[in-house]
Design an enzyme around this catalytic site. Sequence first.
Site, PDB file in Angstrom:
ATOM      1  N   GLU A 129       3.224   2.508   9.515  1.00 56.29           N
ATOM      2  CA  GLU A 129       3.011   3.541  10.533  1.00 56.29           C
ATOM      3  C   GLU A 129       1.814   3.140  11.380  1.00 56.29           C
ATOM      4  O   GLU A 129       0.816   2.637  10.858  1.00 56.29           O
ATOM      5  CB  GLU A 129       2.775   4.903   9.887  1.00 56.29           C
ATOM      6  CG  GLU A 129       3.962   5.461   9.117  1.00 56.29           C
ATOM      7  CD  GLU A 129       3.679   6.852   8.570  1.00 56.29           C
ATOM      8  OE1 GLU A 129       3.572   7.794   9.377  1.00 56.29           O
ATOM      9  OE2 GLU A 129       3.541   6.975   7.344  1.00 56.29           O
ATOM     10  N   TYR A 132      -4.087   3.064  10.052  1.00 59.64           N
ATOM     11  CA  TYR A 132      -5.111   2.105   9.645  1.00 59.64           C
ATOM     12  C   TYR A 132      -6.306   1.978  10.579  1.00 59.64           C
ATOM     13  O   TYR A 132      -7.321   1.408  10.185  1.00 59.64           O
ATOM     14  CB  TYR A 132      -4.455   0.736   9.424  1.00 59.64           C
ATOM     15  CG  TYR A 132      -3.600   0.737   8.182  1.00 59.64           C
ATOM     16  CD1 TYR A 132      -4.175   0.665   6.920  1.00 59.64           C
ATOM     17  CD2 TYR A 132      -2.212   0.878   8.265  1.00 59.64           C
ATOM     18  CE1 TYR A 132      -3.400   0.700   5.775  1.00 59.64           C
ATOM     19  CE2 TYR A 132      -1.426   0.910   7.124  1.00 59.64           C
ATOM     20  CZ  TYR A 132      -2.023   0.823   5.877  1.00 59.64           C
ATOM     21  OH  TYR A 132      -1.253   0.879   4.745  1.00 59.64           O
ATOM     22  N   PHE A 187       4.528  -9.408   5.560  1.00 55.90           N
ATOM     23  CA  PHE A 187       4.247  -9.489   4.112  1.00 55.90           C
ATOM     24  C   PHE A 187       3.954  -8.079   3.593  1.00 55.90           C
ATOM     25  O   PHE A 187       3.753  -7.159   4.375  1.00 55.90           O
ATOM     26  CB  PHE A 187       3.095 -10.431   3.815  1.00 55.90           C
ATOM     27  CG  PHE A 187       1.849 -10.206   4.656  1.00 55.90           C
ATOM     28  CD1 PHE A 187       0.906  -9.279   4.273  1.00 55.90           C
ATOM     29  CD2 PHE A 187       1.668 -10.899   5.835  1.00 55.90           C
ATOM     30  CE1 PHE A 187      -0.232  -9.068   5.038  1.00 55.90           C
ATOM     31  CE2 PHE A 187       0.533 -10.702   6.612  1.00 55.90           C
ATOM     32  CZ  PHE A 187      -0.421  -9.791   6.212  1.00 55.90           C
ATOM     33  N   VAL A 189      -5.292   7.031  -0.711  1.00 59.19           N
ATOM     34  CA  VAL A 189      -5.243   5.800   0.078  1.00 59.19           C
ATOM     35  C   VAL A 189      -6.639   5.404   0.541  1.00 59.19           C
ATOM     36  O   VAL A 189      -7.010   4.225   0.511  1.00 59.19           O
ATOM     37  CB  VAL A 189      -4.286   5.951   1.275  1.00 59.19           C
ATOM     38  CG1 VAL A 189      -4.464   4.787   2.251  1.00 59.19           C
ATOM     39  CG2 VAL A 189      -2.848   5.996   0.803  1.00 59.19           C
ATOM     40  N   VAL A 213       0.858  -1.189   0.000  1.00 55.86           N
ATOM     41  CA  VAL A 213       0.000   0.000   0.000  1.00 55.86           C
ATOM     42  C   VAL A 213       0.892   1.237   0.000  1.00 55.86           C
ATOM     43  O   VAL A 213       1.712   1.430   0.907  1.00 55.86           O
ATOM     44  CB  VAL A 213      -0.927   0.030   1.232  1.00 55.86           C
ATOM     45  CG1 VAL A 213      -1.803   1.278   1.205  1.00 55.86           C
ATOM     46  CG2 VAL A 213      -1.777  -1.237   1.288  1.00 55.86           C
ATOM     47  N   ARG A 273      -1.889  13.110   0.763  1.00 51.81           N
ATOM     48  CA  ARG A 273      -2.866  14.012   1.381  1.00 51.81           C
ATOM     49  C   ARG A 273      -3.968  14.420   0.410  1.00 51.81           C
ATOM     50  O   ARG A 273      -4.511  15.522   0.490  1.00 51.81           O
ATOM     51  CB  ARG A 273      -2.192  15.287   1.930  1.00 51.81           C
ATOM     52  CG  ARG A 273      -0.994  15.044   2.828  1.00 51.81           C
ATOM     53  CD  ARG A 273      -1.353  14.257   4.062  1.00 51.81           C
ATOM     54  NE  ARG A 273      -0.207  14.100   4.957  1.00 51.81           N
ATOM     55  CZ  ARG A 273      -0.193  13.283   6.008  1.00 51.81           C
ATOM     56  NH1 ARG A 273      -1.254  12.554   6.272  1.00 51.81           N
ATOM     57  NH2 ARG A 273       0.882  13.200   6.763  1.00 51.81           N
TER      58      ARG A 273
END
Length: 399
Positions: free
Chosen positions: A117, A121, A399, A92, A80, A88
């Site tokens: 980070e 999420y 992964f 995503v 990702v 920004r």
Amino acid sequence: MSVEIRPLSEPGEVRAALATFFRSMVGLPNLEFDAVSITEPGRYVGAVADGAVIGGADSYTSWLAVPGGAQVPHAAVTHVGVLPTHRRQGIVSQLIAAQFEDFARRGEVVATLRASEAVIYERFGYGVATSARSVRIDLRRSGLRDAVPDVGEIRLADAEATTETLNAIATRVESSGTIGLPAGWWELNRIRRAAEPVSNYVAVHSTDGVDDGYVIYRPDDPDHWFTSRERSITVTDFVAVDDQARAGLWRHLLSLDLTDAVTIESVALDDPITLAVTDRRAVHLGAEHDETWLRLIDVEAALAARSYAEEDPVVVEVRDELIPVNSAVFEIGPKTVRRVTASPDVGVDVATLAASYLGGTRWSRLAAVGRVDVQDSDAIRRLDVLFGTDRLPHSGVSF
């Protein structure tokens, strides 16, 4: 700027997407390989602007072992990233929304990832479901206790350690948090090891002629191996089907000649190695870190797939802003999980539910920091019992 979010089907687009991921991550090693060889057709979602791939989100078809041993359909999310020139701008968010729709169409109950980070999420409904740490054992101070089981055999398998051999072992592991390792994962790890300047050694454990565990390890400083004051090895892969296989692999690692210390990169937080050695002060436990970030794609199916301990049912309201069909009230008990219209005993967002799902985080800890809306104080005690597991969940792979 108009951005199109769509699956990437052409090999050139897949290669461009993976190049975008490596560029966005900044610090990844430069490996020589074809992106098509480590990706799964149809699963790479890309962001395309003016004919160029500016971002992407990839995934693998897999399974996740949940409490009780069931293997539920699972998407292993990876790669990702968005180019730094296009951050920004909500790209995503669009990529992940497209992934969720794709996973639901495929019938995948859950998705997991490893987060670069820690603050990205949770807003997409992912919660930390497993944690891990490293462990380092000073072999000059300690060895295994005599009481540790010594059943089975070890064979050195450097030459025969094919994907088929190792995957046949890994697929047998039923402990909660384990994932099915897809072909692309195996190929990328083969490429990484081939690019390393040091040898990787493989040892396979078997019981009654059946393979049930393996380790892969390498020396840390081979250039100074015979002059170093501390000759150490690092274990990158430690896979055991049961406690006997685990003990056999420990015995192999802790009895290696010309080795002063062994580091295992990832173990469960409740791994019993400190109880297995004669001097527990010879074991240095690394800091706890988040491992599996879990997203429940189908809350009802996920809740129904795992087992629960014996306790009175609890009525839980789940809130999911991104997958509205998950927003519902569920009665969760040892015999059944079902949607109900009753007033909830507790309420949680889907990320908090994900954190508790595998048993890695107790409901009482989540409630203590305000992450659970509590209407019935006894419900938290019952949830701790229902979701409790004998051992903490652990994956052991990235992964």
